[in-house]
Every structure is written in C-alpha cells, then in structure tokens.
Scaffold this motif. Structure first.
Motif, mmCIF file in Angstrom:
data_model
loop_
_atom_site.group_PDB
_atom_site.id
_atom_site.type_symbol
_atom_site.label_atom_id
_atom_site.label_comp_id
_atom_site.label_asym_id
_atom_site.label_seq_id
_atom_site.Cartn_x
_atom_site.Cartn_y
_atom_site.Cartn_z
ATOM 1 N N ALA A 278 37.437 22.879 -33.303
ATOM 2 C CA ALA A 278 36.458 23.307 -34.315
ATOM 3 C C ALA A 278 35.295 22.334 -34.477
ATOM 4 C CB ALA A 278 37.153 23.516 -35.662
ATOM 5 N N LEU A 279 35.474 21.076 -34.055
ATOM 6 C CA LEU A 279 34.372 20.132 -34.197
ATOM 7 C C LEU A 279 33.616 19.953 -32.887
ATOM 8 C CD1 LEU A 279 36.056 17.545 -36.586
ATOM 9 C CD2 LEU A 279 34.508 19.439 -37.144
ATOM 10 N N LYS A 280 34.058 20.622 -31.812
ATOM 11 C CA LYS A 280 33.374 20.492 -30.529
ATOM 12 C C LYS A 280 32.864 21.817 -29.975
ATOM 13 C CE LYS A 280 32.513 16.662 -28.637
ATOM 14 N NZ LYS A 280 33.381 16.098 -27.659
ATOM 15 N N SER A 281 33.561 22.911 -30.229
ATOM 16 C CA SER A 281 33.097 24.185 -29.669
ATOM 17 C C SER A 281 31.682 24.554 -30.138
ATOM 18 C CB SER A 281 34.099 25.302 -29.979
ATOM 19 O OG SER A 281 35.268 25.127 -29.188
ATOM 20 N N PRO A 282 31.372 24.420 -31.446
ATOM 21 C CA PRO A 282 30.001 24.751 -31.849
ATOM 22 C C PRO A 282 28.976 23.822 -31.204
ATOM 23 C CG PRO A 282 31.214 23.731 -33.657
ATOM 24 C CD PRO A 282 32.210 24.029 -32.587
ATOM 25 N N VAL A 283 29.380 22.580 -30.972
ATOM 26 C CA VAL A 283 28.489 21.594 -30.349
ATOM 27 C C VAL A 283 28.194 22.019 -28.908
ATOM 28 C CG1 VAL A 283 28.407 19.187 -29.567
ATOM 29 C CG2 VAL A 283 29.239 19.738 -31.868
ATOM 30 N N LEU A 284 29.218 22.475 -28.207
ATOM 31 C CA LEU A 284 29.017 22.943 -26.829
ATOM 32 C C LEU A 284 28.118 24.170 -26.779
ATOM 33 C CD1 LEU A 284 32.412 22.264 -25.151
ATOM 34 C CD2 LEU A 284 30.200 22.041 -24.016
ATOM 35 N N LEU A 285 28.288 25.061 -27.766
ATOM 36 C CA LEU A 285 27.403 26.229 -27.812
ATOM 37 C C LEU A 285 25.956 25.777 -28.006
ATOM 38 C CD1 LEU A 285 29.437 28.854 -29.924
ATOM 39 C CD2 LEU A 285 29.380 28.548 -27.442
ATOM 40 N N GLU A 286 25.739 24.855 -28.930
ATOM 41 C CA GLU A 286 24.366 24.379 -29.170
ATOM 42 C C GLU A 286 23.796 23.698 -27.925
ATOM 43 O OE1 GLU A 286 24.232 23.869 -34.043
ATOM 44 O OE2 GLU A 286 24.548 22.050 -32.850
ATOM 45 N N LEU A 287 24.594 22.876 -27.277
ATOM 46 C CA LEU A 287 24.118 22.199 -26.058
ATOM 47 C C LEU A 287 23.769 23.215 -24.965
ATOM 48 C CD1 LEU A 287 26.707 19.247 -25.913
ATOM 49 C CD2 LEU A 287 24.226 19.029 -26.323
ATOM 50 N N SER A 288 24.366 24.410 -25.072
ATOM 51 C CA SER A 288 24.129 25.451 -24.080
ATOM 52 C C SER A 288 23.023 26.415 -24.493
ATOM 53 C CB SER A 288 25.431 26.254 -23.872
ATOM 54 O OG SER A 288 26.517 25.393 -23.623
ATOM 55 N N GLY A 289 22.401 26.177 -25.633
ATOM 56 C CA GLY A 289 21.284 27.025 -26.053
ATOM 57 C C GLY A 289 21.670 28.152 -26.980
ATOM 58 N N ILE A 290 22.861 28.104 -27.549
ATOM 59 C CA ILE A 290 23.286 29.127 -28.513
ATOM 60 C C ILE A 290 23.313 28.481 -29.889
ATOM 61 C CG2 ILE A 290 25.082 30.771 -29.168
ATOM 62 C CD1 ILE A 290 26.188 30.519 -26.311
ATOM 63 N N GLY A 291 22.415 28.922 -30.770
ATOM 64 C CA GLY A 291 22.411 28.311 -32.091
ATOM 65 C C GLY A 291 21.110 28.550 -32.824
ATOM 66 N N ASN A 292 20.847 27.637 -33.739
ATOM 67 C CA ASN A 292 19.663 27.703 -34.588
ATOM 68 C C ASN A 292 18.470 27.116 -33.824
ATOM 69 O OD1 ASN A 292 17.697 27.280 -36.518
ATOM 70 N ND2 ASN A 292 19.119 26.485 -38.069
ATOM 71 N N PRO A 293 17.439 27.932 -33.538
ATOM 72 C CA PRO A 293 16.299 27.443 -32.753
ATOM 73 C C PRO A 293 15.658 26.183 -33.348
ATOM 74 C CG PRO A 293 16.142 29.818 -33.068
ATOM 75 C CD PRO A 293 17.305 29.356 -33.895
ATOM 76 N N ASP A 294 15.666 26.068 -34.678
ATOM 77 C CA ASP A 294 15.066 24.876 -35.299
ATOM 78 C C ASP A 294 15.827 23.608 -34.923
ATOM 79 O OD1 ASP A 294 13.257 26.498 -36.533
ATOM 80 O OD2 ASP A 294 14.323 26.533 -38.472
ATOM 81 N N ILE A 295 17.129 23.724 -34.816
ATOM 82 C CA ILE A 295 17.936 22.562 -34.416
ATOM 83 C C ILE A 295 17.786 22.323 -32.916
ATOM 84 C CG2 ILE A 295 20.296 21.661 -34.211
ATOM 85 C CD1 ILE A 295 20.947 23.180 -36.829
ATOM 86 N N HIS A 426 26.648 19.895 -36.360
ATOM 87 C CA HIS A 426 25.520 20.198 -35.477
ATOM 88 C C HIS A 426 25.259 19.026 -34.531
ATOM 89 C CE1 HIS A 426 24.391 23.904 -37.431
ATOM 90 N NE2 HIS A 426 24.356 23.316 -38.613
ATOM 91 N N ILE A 427 24.603 19.354 -33.407
ATOM 92 C CA ILE A 427 24.200 18.292 -32.489
ATOM 93 C C ILE A 427 23.149 17.405 -33.138
ATOM 94 C CG2 ILE A 427 24.713 19.472 -30.321
ATOM 95 C CD1 ILE A 427 21.704 20.236 -30.193
ATOM 96 N N GLN A 428 23.076 16.161 -32.627
ATOM 97 C CA GLN A 428 21.999 15.252 -33.045
ATOM 98 C C GLN A 428 21.251 14.747 -31.832
ATOM 99 O OE1 GLN A 428 23.336 12.809 -36.661
ATOM 100 N NE2 GLN A 428 24.958 12.416 -35.169
ATOM 101 N N SER A 429 21.552 15.371 -30.667
ATOM 102 C CA SER A 429 20.968 14.901 -29.415
ATOM 103 C C SER A 429 21.282 15.947 -28.348
ATOM 104 C CB SER A 429 21.624 13.553 -29.030
ATOM 105 O OG SER A 429 21.437 13.271 -27.661
ATOM 106 N N ALA A 430 20.513 15.951 -27.266
ATOM 107 C CA ALA A 430 20.824 16.852 -26.147
ATOM 108 C C ALA A 430 21.842 16.214 -25.211
ATOM 109 C CB ALA A 430 19.551 17.185 -25.374
ATOM 110 N N ASP A 431 22.189 14.972 -25.486
ATOM 111 C CA ASP A 431 23.156 14.244 -24.654
ATOM 112 C C ASP A 431 24.573 14.707 -25.022
ATOM 113 O OD1 ASP A 431 24.941 12.476 -23.554
ATOM 114 O OD2 ASP A 431 23.981 10.667 -24.378
ATOM 115 N N PRO A 432 25.282 15.312 -24.062
ATOM 116 C CA PRO A 432 26.613 15.844 -24.397
ATOM 117 C C PRO A 432 27.635 14.777 -24.782
ATOM 118 C CG PRO A 432 26.162 16.077 -22.041
ATOM 119 C CD PRO A 432 24.900 15.576 -22.676
ATOM 120 N N THR A 433 27.348 13.528 -24.538
ATOM 121 C CA THR A 433 28.303 12.489 -24.935
ATOM 122 C C THR A 433 27.977 11.917 -26.321
ATOM 123 O OG1 THR A 433 27.042 10.722 -23.906
ATOM 124 C CG2 THR A 433 28.690 11.825 -22.520
#
Ligand code: FAD
Length: 567
Positions: A278-295, A426-433
């Motif tokens: 639950a703390l990583k799946s949404p992050v992976l979606l965001e890193l893949s371009g699925i999410g809030n465009p503003d973020i 939410h992500i704070q960077s485009a870096d997956p690590t």
C-alpha cells in the motif's frame, strides 16, 4: 525490444503478489515473472522463529518507511514497517490470522463495488487456507477452539497454533474475567467466521508441527518453484511500467534494475499486476505516469492516465500499549484478543454516536481540504456515514485489545479499529529509489483519539476485574504516576500521542471504488484508464477491516487470480 517476455509480470513478490503468481502459473501454458526487490528469507531465523516477532525490524528486510512529521500527533514522524523479501510483509508480521466482520466487507459493495461482499469473499478466505486444527497434545487445556465450517483445509497457507501455545489455564481465567466485566464481553469460539465481537483465542500463520512461521513464499512459492513457467527475480527493483506505443494506456513491460545494477526492460504480453504494497504500489503508478498531473509534472513525468486519486485515501491505525507486572512467570505465550463493540467500549454509546454523526460533514470537509479537494467532501461524507453505520448500527468491533503474557509481564496492545483520518502517499522525485512522502495524518479527527483513549481505559478495567486482577501486579507503563487512575481525556491524549506507533496496517491508496467517487481500480482490480494494469495488494481495500490485514489480502488475491484467469 527485450530478450525477456512473459504473459504476466507481477511487481512485488509479497503477500498478494505471490498468490496471484501461483494461481496464474497453475495454467502450464501461462508464463509468469515475479519481480521482487528483496531476497529469499527461507532460512532467515528472524523470519522463521515464531517467537521472534520484531527481530527483523530495522534489518535489511525491513523497508522501514518513514512518514512526514505528524502534525496532529506530537509533530513527530513514524516508521511504517513492511517486508522487503520474497514473501513481503508476511515474512515480518505478527502472524495473526483474523479476518473481518461480515458487515465490513458488505460495505465494500455498498460504496459501489458490485459483487464484493462477505459472501463472495468468504470462499476465498477458505480457498487459501490449510487449517491445521487443534488435535495436538500440546494444545490440551490451552482453550483454543474453532468452528470447522469457518475454515479451509486444502489451500497452501498453514494456519493454526504452535507448540509454544500456553496451556496453564490463563485462557479460562481471562474468559471468566471478561464475563465479569460490566458490560460483559462475550466469549467468541471462532472470530474468523465473520462475527468478531467478543473475547477469543486466535490462530496464526504458523506451521503447527514444525513451529515455524508460515509466510506467502513458504505457502505459495517454494512448494511450486519447479514450475518452469513461473520465474522469480530476486533483489530486482521495479522502476516503472513501460507503455505500448499509441493512445490506449496498455502496459507492455516493466523497467527493472537488476541486482548487478543493470537497468533493463522485461516485456509483458498480457498484463502487469502491481503488488508492491500500500505504500509502494501508488508510487509505482505515479512513476509510470498514472496519477495527478500536477504532481507528475512537478517531477517531469508525462501523464499517461490522469487519475488524481492515486495515493489518496491512506488509512492506518495507531497502536499503543499498557504493560503490567504478572504474579506468574511465563515461559510460553499465547494470543488473546478482545473485540469490544461500542456498547462495550463506551459508557454512553448512543450519545457518542449522535455527536459523531453531527460531526461527519465537518470531518469530510477537513479530509477534502487537506488534500486540495482531490477527494470530494460529498463522497467522503457518504463513506463516513457508512463507517458510522458499521460502528453504531452493525456493531462491528470498534477497538482491538491484545494481551500477551511473557516472562513476568503482561503486555497489551490496543487500537481503534476504524479510524476516520485519511492521509496520502505521493512521489517526491522521478527517481524510483527516492523515498515517497507518506502522510497518514494520524489523529487528524478527534473520534480516532477518543477510541484510542477508551481502549486504554478498557484495559485498566480488565486488569481490575477478577479473577484476572489477582494474577496481575502493577501497571508499569504508562503507570499511574504518568497517567492517573482518574485521568481525563487530556491526560491520556498526551501519553497516547507521544507513545503511539503505526499499527502497520496501511490500506486504500489505490482504492477499489467507482471512479466517480474517487476510486483508482474497478471491481476487477484494473486501474481506470488502462487496459491491462491491475493492483492486487492491501492498497485496494476501500475500508479498514477489524481483523488484521493479511487474511484479507490473501483472500482478495485469491479472488483476483480467478478474475484474471477468466479474462
Ligand atoms: P507486501 O506483502 O508488503 O508485498 C509487497 C512486496 O513488494 C514486498 O515483497 C516488497 O519488497 C515488494 N516491492 C515493493 N516495491 C518494489 C519494487 N519497486 N520493486 C520490486 N518489488 C517491490 N497482518 C496480519 O494479518 N497479522 C499480523 O499479525 C500482522 N502484523 C504485522 C506486523 C508488522 C510489523 C507489519 C509491517 C505488518 C503486519 N501486518 C499483519 C500487516 C500485513 O502483514 C500486511 O498488510 C500484508 O502482508 C501486506 O501485503 P501486501 O501484498 O499488500 O504487501
């Protein structure tokens, strides 16, 4: 192009992911790859030792996610633990096997998830289960009991009680004590049949004979590892999903960084199933371009699917404890739970219910405003009314009280079962690590604190009730000098907020709900706007459950596999 192609790629070899990988690879012509950031812990003593809860914390197999400073709770951050290993969090968890109250799963349907209710999920709880029963000499006198109809006996996951189970009469003394409480807390022979209120001895994910932990890998992977169509890549980090050229959001693979540091793309010809927790799946979606465009745009990620609610609706519970001396010395332990309903937790439940109901519009407005109205107050208010109804009309357990004898002490843990506060990740960077921003907003809404306070008072009452009162000594934490016997809410609040921890039950960050009310996945667990991306882990659960999460994650994943197979 890539030299590796599979029908299905499962991202995350954890509790949910390994169930799906196992079931899909039952079909010999279907190839399945599991990508897991951690390694094998098959022989890791911190995992296998049934008495070693906590020993894996802070080691390399613990993600130890850090939250933001919690503004409603002493301003401090919290650590939310999660397993980084084949088997995921099931390799480090407390092994408690407790499901949910029927009405809670029915509420999933009430918010618009057609077909998701207790009756449709119950067969999947049983499908996964290999219940080992109580017919072992070492369980004589232990007080353990069950209803045979509530369990499964042919699934992969061993559930039961091990040889370390205490059988010196404490179970019976506690039962007598709960019956003497005012009002009494009824004895519940088997809390896994959908009726949880009461006092019970609960089973765990253990191998009864070998006395070792049963985790997702030991149940769903190792016995099947010779399947040639099932591959697992360990120590491999999934960075993002890759997309097929064209307009439709069709995933065609996953970019991964291998153990040796090389980054490659592995192809999926049918689906990508995200099961990173639950703390990583949404992050992976965001890193893949699925999410809030503003973020996404802030970090230079192109929006593939505009879905602002990814990462919202985060719900966790808060865990506190009271500790007492014991007159008896314990070399074994056992697991006793009490699940009070509002009538057993609050002295004036109907007044509290009425006050809370009147606050729900304000609660909903506060949640919506805290996330910039990404989730709408009107929707949240509807969910809160359903949650209120569960608590005050369906009488689900409103708190959980665990008692754990060990050595010369009685440890207790307690938490309100269904907090209203909602946060986000939410992500704070485009870096997956890079670390994500995790903000559960613990204690944002005052009912959550109130339930936590009443649960503490309930424990003090238990320790004053005979016959158990005569077996227990002084309260050593917090102790009466820190929180007086007659402490008001303020006295308890400061102890609770300064000493709580995450209950490690984060959910709902990729919620299964209709899209128009803020959902991220549909009832087939497919991400809205994509043709072949699913999420199968604790992220999809729209509401907290009163059991612990793993049994419900296993059941949801069993069902997900059936859904995927027929498509
Ligand atoms: P996980 O099992 O965490 O699986 C996610 C997997 O994805 C992990 O293996 C992770 O390493 C992997 N992953 C993440 N990111 C990536 C990436 N980028 N690339 C590749 N792999 C990745 N529940 C109970 O029912 N009973 C309990 O007693 C209990 N106690 C708990 C105690 C603790 C300390 C904790 C932390 C949790 C506890 N829980 C308990 C909760 C329960 O174990 C979890 O909710 C459940 O296991 C979560 O399953 P999941 O499939 O959602 O995620």
């Amino acid at each position: 192009s890539s030299e590796f192609t599979y029908d299905y790629i499962v991202v995350g070899g954890g509790t949910g992911g390994l169930v799906v990988a196992n079931r899909l690879s039952e079909q010999e012509t279907t190839s399945v790859l599991v990508i897991e950031a951690g390694g094998s812990v098959y022989n890791n003593i911190n995992v296998t030792d049934t008495g070693g809860y906590g020993n894996a914390f802070g080691t390399t197999i613990d993600w130890a996610y850090q939250t933001t400073d919690q503004e409603y709770a002493a301003g401090k951050p919290q650590i939310v633990r999660a397993g980084k290993a084949l088997g995921g969090t099931s390799t480090i968890n407390g092994m408690v096997y407790l499901r949910a109250q029927t009405a809670q799963i029915d509420a999933w349907e009430a918010i618009g998830n057609k077909g998701w209710n207790w009756n449709s999920l119950f067969p999947y709880y049983r499908k996964g289960e290999d219940f080992q029963g109580i017919h072992y000499s070492w369980l004589e006198g232990s007080g353990v009991a069950y209803d045979p109809a509530d369990h499964g006996y042919t699934g992969p996951l061993k559930v039961g009680w091990s040889s370390t189970q205490l059988n010196d009469g404490l179970a019976q003394q506690l039962n007598a004590t709960y019956q003497n409480m005012v009002p009494p807390v009824p004895y519940n022979k088997d809390p896994n049949g959908g009726q949880m209120v009461g006092y019970a001895l609960y089973p765990k994910t253990v191998d009864s004979i070998k006395n070792i932990r049963e985790d997702a890998a030991r149940a769903y992977y190792y016995p099947y590892q010779n399947r040639t169509n099932l591959h697992v890549w360990l120590n491999t980090n999934a960075n993002r999903l890759t997309w097929k050229d064209g307009d439709a959001a069709t995933a065609d693979g996953v970019e991964v960084t291998l153990a040796n540091g090389t980054t490659i793309v592995v192809k999926a010809s049918r689906e990508v199933i995200v099961a990173a927790g639950a703390l990583k799946s949404p992050v992976l979606l965001e890193l893949s371009g699925i999410g809030n465009p503003d973020i996404l745009s802030k970090y230079g990620i192109q929006t593939k699917v505009n879905l602002s609610t990814v990462g919202e609706n985060l719900q966790d519970q808060m865990n506190n404890g009271l500790v007492y001396d014991s007159m008896i010395s314990y070399s074994k332990s056992a697991d006793y739970v009490a699940y009070p309903s509002v009538n057993q937790l609050f002295t004036n439940a109907s007044a509290i219910g009425a006050q809370l109901y009147a606050k729900l519009p304000a609660y909903a407005a506060q949640v919506a405003s805290a996330n910039g109205n990404i989730t709408k107050a009107s929707n949240i208010e509807r969910f809160f009314k359903i949650q209120w109804h569960l608590i005050f009309k369906s009488h689900i357990p409103v708190a959980e009280i665990l008692l754990e004898p060990s050595g010369n002490t009685y440890d207790t843990e307690y938490w309100g079962s269904v907090p209203f506060s909602r946060g986000n990740v939410h992500i704070q960077s485009a870096d997956p690590t890079a670390a994500a921003s995790i903000d559960p907003k613990y204690f944002m809404l005052d009912f959550d604190l109130h339930a936590q306070i009443e649960a503490a008072r309930f424990i003090r009452k238990l320790f004053k009730t005979e016959p158990f009162a005569g077996m227990a000594g002084d309260e050593t934490s917090p102790g009466l000098s820190a929180v007086a016997a007659n402490a008001g809410d303020e006295g308890w609040a400061s102890f609770i907020k300064n000493n709580y921890r995450s209950n490690f039950h984060p959910i709902s960050t990729v919620a299964m709900m209709p899209k128009e009310v803020g959902g991220v996945v549909d009832t087939s667990l497919k991400v809205y706007g994509t043709s072949n991306v699913r999420v199968v882990d604790a992220s999809v659960m729209p509401f907290q459950v009163c059991g612990h999460l793993q049994s419900t994650v296993y059941a949801v994943a069993e069902r997900a596999a059936d859904i995927i197979k027929v498509e």
